[in-house]
Design a protein around this motif. Structure first.
Motif, PDB file in Angstrom:
ATOM      1  N   PHE A   1       1.884   3.846  -3.349  1.00 53.71           N
ATOM      2  CA  PHE A   1       1.349   4.504  -3.983  1.00 53.71           C
ATOM      3  C   PHE A   1       0.904   5.342  -3.127  1.00 53.71           C
ATOM      4  N   GLU A   2       0.858   6.955  -3.361  1.00 60.77           N
ATOM      5  CA  GLU A   2       0.698   8.555  -3.300  1.00 60.77           C
ATOM      6  C   GLU A   2      -0.448   8.936  -2.858  1.00 60.77           C
ATOM      7  N   GLN A   3      -1.783   7.970  -3.729  1.00 62.51           N
ATOM      8  CA  GLN A   3      -2.789   8.610  -3.228  1.00 62.51           C
ATOM      9  C   GLN A   3      -3.555   7.683  -1.967  1.00 62.51           C
ATOM     10  N   LYS A   4      -4.456   8.738  -1.522  1.00 57.51           N
ATOM     11  CA  LYS A   4      -4.782   7.999  -0.534  1.00 57.51           C
ATOM     12  C   LYS A   4      -6.658   7.114  -0.318  1.00 57.51           C
ATOM     13  N   GLU A   5      -7.019   7.839  -1.715  1.00 55.64           N
ATOM     14  CA  GLU A   5      -7.706   6.952  -1.581  1.00 55.64           C
ATOM     15  C   GLU A   5      -8.220   5.746  -3.145  1.00 55.64           C
ATOM     16  N   ILE A   6      -8.192   4.691  -2.761  1.00 52.60           N
ATOM     17  CA  ILE A   6      -7.646   3.866  -4.045  1.00 52.60           C
ATOM     18  C   ILE A   6      -9.033   2.598  -3.695  1.00 52.60           C
ATOM     19  N   LYS A   7      -9.531   2.360  -4.605  1.00 54.31           N
ATOM     20  CA  LYS A   7     -10.806   1.334  -4.290  1.00 54.31           C
ATOM     21  C   LYS A   7     -10.894   0.262  -5.724  1.00 54.31           C
TER      22      LYS A   7
ATOM     23  N   PHE B   1      -4.595   2.585 -13.401  1.00 46.33           N
ATOM     24  CA  PHE B   1      -2.968   2.714 -12.801  1.00 46.33           C
ATOM     25  C   PHE B   1      -2.630   2.820 -14.568  1.00 46.33           C
TER      26      PHE B   1
ATOM     27  N   ARG C   1       1.006  -1.090  -0.480  1.00 45.45           N
ATOM     28  CA  ARG C   1      -0.070   0.121  -0.021  1.00 45.45           C
ATOM     29  C   ARG C   1       1.192   1.201   0.264  1.00 45.45           C
TER      30      ARG C   1
ATOM     31  N   ASP D   1     -10.735   0.868  -9.756  1.00 47.27           N
ATOM     32  CA  ASP D   1      -9.415   2.197 -10.714  1.00 47.27           C
ATOM     33  C   ASP D   1      -8.653   0.952 -11.577  1.00 47.27           C
TER      34      ASP D   1
END
Ligand code: ZN
Length: 158
Positions: free
Chosen positions: A82-88, A93, A79, A91
């Protein structure tokens, strides 16, 4: 070998359940230059010698389209990478080169510690059915041959 052709066609692409995946309906038809790798070979070989005006349903098995799914391409990534806070789940990339190309990685699972990414082509393992209508079929011009793609109002624009 005969002269390379340019074929322009409309298509609606469905999977084996009949779900529409892609279509040129309402858009310009798609044009390709024979042998230039602009469309999947399994479709090109079946479409190339069709006459202008022909409508046909063409099925291309996954082996002749985007190949089988490879479960080795499904990988958990820590985890913290990843720079993103929200990953679902769902998604995407984009990885790859500076041109923005490369295959999208699709998130298929998210846990507290890992994000699982699937690098398979979205159409891997999918048998494809194309409903095609041939709009035009003609010998390629010298310019198209030198550029390696189809030209004209229907295809590639410079
Ligand atoms: Zn060109």
């Amino acid at each position: 070998m005969s002269a390379q052709r340019v074929v322009t066609f409309h298509y609606t692409l469905t999977d084996s359940t009949g779900e529409i995946l892609d279509s040129t309906k309402g858009e310009a038809p798609f044009g390709f230059l024979e042998g230039a790798g602009q469309i999947i070979p399994g479709l090109e070989s079946q479409i190339l010698n069709l006459e202008k005006g022909t409508k046909k349903k063409i099925t291309v098995t996954s082996d002749n389209a985007y190949g089988p799914r490879d479960e080795n391409l499904v990988k958990p990534v820590p985890r913290e990478q990843f720079e993103q806070k929200e990953i679902k789940v769902g998604d995407q990339f984009q990885v790859g080169d500076e041109h923005g190309g490369g295959m999208p990685l699709i998130v298929v699972d998210v846990s507290a510690t890992h994000v699982t990414l699937d690098a398979n082509h979205p159409l891997a393992g999918v048998d494809l059915t194309f409903d095609v209508e041939i709009i035009d079929s003609r010998p390629a011009t010298k310019e198209e041959l030198s550029h390696g793609h189809a030209h004209g109002g229907d295809g590639h624009h410079h």
